[in-house]
Scaffold this motif. Sequence first.
Motif, mmCIF file in Angstrom:
data_model
loop_
_atom_site.group_PDB
_atom_site.id
_atom_site.type_symbol
_atom_site.label_atom_id
_atom_site.label_comp_id
_atom_site.label_asym_id
_atom_site.label_seq_id
_atom_site.Cartn_x
_atom_site.Cartn_y
_atom_site.Cartn_z
ATOM 1 N N ASP A 31 0.833 -1.201 0.000
ATOM 2 C CA ASP A 31 0.000 0.000 0.000
ATOM 3 C C ASP A 31 0.865 1.246 0.000
ATOM 4 N N ALA A 32 0.247 2.419 0.149
ATOM 5 C CA ALA A 32 0.977 3.679 0.081
ATOM 6 C C ALA A 32 2.004 3.804 1.200
ATOM 7 N N ALA A 33 1.773 3.086 2.307
ATOM 8 C CA ALA A 33 2.709 3.100 3.440
ATOM 9 C C ALA A 33 3.728 1.974 3.338
ATOM 10 N N HIS A 34 3.780 1.307 2.179
ATOM 11 C CA HIS A 34 4.722 0.215 1.916
ATOM 12 C C HIS A 34 4.474 -0.986 2.817
ATOM 13 N N ARG A 35 3.201 -1.234 3.125
ATOM 14 C CA ARG A 35 2.828 -2.404 3.914
ATOM 15 C C ARG A 35 2.089 -3.404 3.023
#
Length: 245
Positions: free
Chosen positions: A163-167
């Motif tokens: 996702d956008a948070a790199h998760r």
Amino acid sequence: MEKPRTIPSVFTPQWLPLGSLVLLLVTLALALTGCAAEKKWQYLPATRGEERSIYVIAHGWHAGIALPAEELGDELGFVREYLRPGRYYEFGWGEAEFYQADKITPAIFLKAVFWKNPSVMHVFSMPAEPAQQFPGADMVELKLSATGVKHLKDSLRTSFKLDAAHRPHPLKGGAHGEYRFFTAQGYYLITHTCNTWTAKVLASGGVPMDTVFTLRSGGVMRQAKDARKEYLKLRPDRAEQEGMQ
């Protein structure tokens, strides 16, 4: 030490009753199996001290790649949040429904073979060394350089959908955190199977692999073993040491 893990159903689908379809698939795979004769090792370790071990492990139709826990690094360290602590972590990619199914039905099998389907990543946390965890399994240890391992980990990371948070997007998992599925990038096709993916990841780390027509785990393992033999030729000191063991 934990009892060696029995290879789960996601690795050994029960679709043998579909005899004619299986024969068709195997025949197609045999016809399209490529070779890595023209490929050469890349990113060779400069010294023995720079060598890093990775493992290629066959589970029936599927072949995965295992790394020591200390090699996860910033690229893959996020998987620890979703799994029990392990000494090694094995990574695999495959068709979403087929790979996660507890039982393979004819409908699931046909969909995986003949349609373009979403994919998932599978990560297994291994409490023991690969040979102890999967006794008797077909596997090969390969030596990569730090640069090769870095490229391989980058390739593994880009296989996860983040996702956008790199998760990652966690999916089905084992009751004790022994494994977890994650949403993956890319689509599964009969011409781009789990084993094609494995070959591409290995090639990213510098291993000479055919990355177009490697559809079967047998093709992955044959090329990995050939790559190991070629590596020993390129590193006479390593070949001599292996001969003394």
